[in-house]
Design a protein around this motif. Structure first.
Motif, short mmCIF file in Angstrom:
data_model
loop_
_atom_site.label_atom_id
_atom_site.label_comp_id
_atom_site.label_asym_id
_atom_site.label_seq_id
_atom_site.Cartn_x
_atom_site.Cartn_y
_atom_site.Cartn_z
N PRO A 226 -22.70 1.33 0.06
CA PRO A 226 -21.28 1.12 0.13
C PRO A 226 -20.76 1.58 -1.27
CG PRO A 226 -21.99 -1.04 0.03
CD PRO A 226 -23.18 -0.11 0.20
N THR A 227 -19.44 2.06 -1.23
CA THR A 227 -18.81 2.37 -2.45
C THR A 227 -17.44 1.78 -2.19
OG1 THR A 227 -18.10 4.12 -4.14
CG2 THR A 227 -17.93 4.86 -1.83
N ASN A 228 -16.65 1.65 -3.37
CA ASN A 228 -15.41 0.91 -3.38
C ASN A 228 -14.25 1.96 -2.67
OD1 ASN A 228 -14.97 2.69 -5.65
ND2 ASN A 228 -14.54 0.88 -6.99
N VAL A 229 -14.22 3.38 -3.00
CA VAL A 229 -13.07 3.93 -2.49
C VAL A 229 -13.70 5.35 -2.34
CG1 VAL A 229 -11.91 4.48 -4.83
CG2 VAL A 229 -10.84 4.76 -2.84
N VAL B 265 0.76 -1.01 0.00
CA VAL B 265 -0.11 0.22 -0.14
C VAL B 265 0.87 1.18 0.12
CG1 VAL B 265 -1.69 1.34 1.12
CG2 VAL B 265 -2.01 -1.17 1.14
N ILE B 266 2.01 1.06 0.96
CA ILE B 266 2.81 2.34 0.76
C ILE B 266 3.35 2.59 -0.52
CG2 ILE B 266 4.91 3.20 1.66
CD1 ILE B 266 4.13 1.81 4.44
N GLU B 267 3.96 1.55 -1.13
CA GLU B 267 4.37 1.63 -2.55
C GLU B 267 3.47 2.28 -3.68
OE1 GLU B 267 6.68 -1.09 -5.92
OE2 GLU B 267 5.49 -2.13 -4.25
N TRP B 268 2.28 1.88 -3.42
CA TRP B 268 0.99 2.42 -4.40
C TRP B 268 0.94 3.79 -3.94
CZ3 TRP B 268 -2.48 -2.13 -2.80
CH2 TRP B 268 -2.19 -3.27 -3.35
N VAL B 269 0.91 4.39 -2.71
CA VAL B 269 0.64 5.58 -2.37
C VAL B 269 1.84 6.51 -2.93
CG1 VAL B 269 0.34 7.27 -0.64
CG2 VAL B 269 -1.07 5.15 -0.69
N GLU B 270 2.92 6.13 -2.57
CA GLU B 270 4.20 6.84 -2.95
C GLU B 270 4.32 6.97 -4.37
OE1 GLU B 270 7.35 4.71 -1.12
OE2 GLU B 270 7.44 5.74 0.74
N LEU B 271 4.14 5.95 -5.14
CA LEU B 271 4.21 6.17 -6.69
C LEU B 271 3.28 7.16 -7.26
CD1 LEU B 271 5.52 5.35 -9.31
CD2 LEU B 271 3.67 3.50 -9.43
N ALA B 272 1.83 6.99 -6.67
CA ALA B 272 1.01 7.84 -7.26
C ALA B 272 0.96 9.36 -6.77
CB ALA B 272 -0.56 7.50 -6.66
N ARG B 273 1.55 9.68 -5.49
CA ARG B 273 1.60 11.00 -5.21
C ARG B 273 2.96 11.67 -5.56
NH1 ARG B 273 2.35 11.31 1.29
NH2 ARG B 273 4.51 10.22 1.57
N ALA C 280 -4.55 -1.75 -5.92
CA ALA C 280 -3.57 -1.05 -6.18
C ALA C 280 -4.22 0.23 -7.19
CB ALA C 280 -2.33 -1.66 -7.21
N HIS C 281 -5.19 -0.23 -7.95
CA HIS C 281 -5.84 0.79 -8.80
C HIS C 281 -6.60 1.77 -7.83
CE1 HIS C 281 -9.04 1.97 -11.68
NE2 HIS C 281 -8.07 3.03 -12.05
N LEU C 282 -7.55 1.12 -6.87
CA LEU C 282 -8.09 2.09 -6.16
C LEU C 282 -7.20 2.87 -5.30
CD1 LEU C 282 -10.93 -0.57 -4.81
CD2 LEU C 282 -11.20 1.20 -6.70
N VAL C 283 -6.20 2.54 -4.91
CA VAL C 283 -5.35 3.16 -4.00
C VAL C 283 -4.69 4.43 -4.73
CG1 VAL C 283 -2.98 3.33 -2.76
CG2 VAL C 283 -4.74 1.62 -2.17
N ILE C 284 -4.20 4.10 -5.99
CA ILE C 284 -3.84 5.17 -6.92
C ILE C 284 -4.80 6.06 -7.34
CG2 ILE C 284 -2.97 5.30 -9.32
CD1 ILE C 284 -1.21 2.76 -8.96
N HIS C 285 -6.13 5.75 -7.72
CA HIS C 285 -7.12 6.29 -8.02
C HIS C 285 -7.39 7.66 -6.83
CE1 HIS C 285 -10.79 7.43 -10.36
NE2 HIS C 285 -11.41 7.61 -9.17
N GLY C 286 -7.61 6.91 -5.94
CA GLY C 286 -7.76 7.76 -4.55
C GLY C 286 -6.92 8.80 -4.25
N THR C 287 -5.40 8.36 -4.36
CA THR C 287 -4.22 9.27 -4.12
C THR C 287 -4.29 10.44 -5.07
OG1 THR C 287 -3.13 7.29 -3.12
CG2 THR C 287 -1.76 9.28 -3.78
N LEU C 288 -4.66 10.12 -6.28
CA LEU C 288 -4.27 11.06 -7.25
C LEU C 288 -5.59 12.24 -6.92
CD1 LEU C 288 -4.09 9.15 -10.60
CD2 LEU C 288 -2.58 10.54 -9.43
N HIS C 289 -6.77 11.60 -6.42
CA HIS C 289 -7.80 12.58 -6.05
C HIS C 289 -7.26 13.64 -5.05
CE1 HIS C 289 -11.37 11.92 -8.34
NE2 HIS C 289 -11.20 10.53 -8.04
N LEU C 290 -6.56 12.94 -3.91
CA LEU C 290 -5.86 13.53 -2.72
C LEU C 290 -4.84 14.56 -3.42
CD1 LEU C 290 -5.65 11.02 -0.28
CD2 LEU C 290 -7.24 12.54 -0.41
#
Length: 150
Positions: free
Chosen positions: A65-68, A27-35, A105-115
């Motif tokens: 509920p929603t996925n992210v 998860v940390i790797e996915w966030v770091e890459l996206a941000r 990974a896609h959901l984390v990347i998608h959400g991080t890009l929103h942030l």
């Protein structure tokens, strides 16, 4: 609940709902890459259906509920929070013929890009965001999340 704080990336990972075969470090790797170079703490919480529904109802006035969900922060030191619904992600991955790790990974990347300020309200924004998501997924060794599976 597992929780890890990475001092270099300032990523907090919370598993309120267990996630098979996914580690804090993934998860940390996915966030770091996206941000990219953006600084600020991000908390990623993996949750159940009930919590996802409650948050979606409270913040988006949608009673399911929603996925992210991505919650941007007004504080300079904090980018925000991501809330990911594990049972819904499992269901979606199965229905779409994707590996759970790829879908998460896609959901984390998608959400991080929103942030980080990206959105998909217009066609141009959608194309930019999807192109970036596909590139980041490729860099992680995952397939394009917008191609048909199954």
């Amino acid at each position: 609940m597992n929780m890890i704080l990475d001092s270099t990336a300032t990523v907090v990972v919370q598993f309120a709902e267990p996630v098979p075969d996914i580690s804090d470090n993934d998860v940390i790797e996915w966030v770091e890459l996206a941000r990219g170079v953006r600084l600020g703490e991000i908390c990623v919480r993996f949750m159940n259906l009930e919590e996802a529904r409650a948050l979606n109802r409270q913040y988006r006035k949608i009673d399911k509920p929603t996925n992210v969900l991505a919650f941007q922060s007004d504080c300079q030191e904090i980018l925000g929070d991501l809330a990911i619904c594990v049972p819904l992600a499992l269901q979606e991955a199965h229905e779409q013929g994707k590996a759970l790790s790829s879908h998460l990974a896609h959901l984390v990347i998608h959400g991080t890009l929103h942030l980080c300020g990206l959105d998909h309200q217009t066609e141009k924004e959608t194309q930019r965001m999807e192109s970036l998501e596909s590139d980041l997924m490729h860099r992680l060794g995952f397939p394009n999340p917008y191609e048909d599976y199954g």
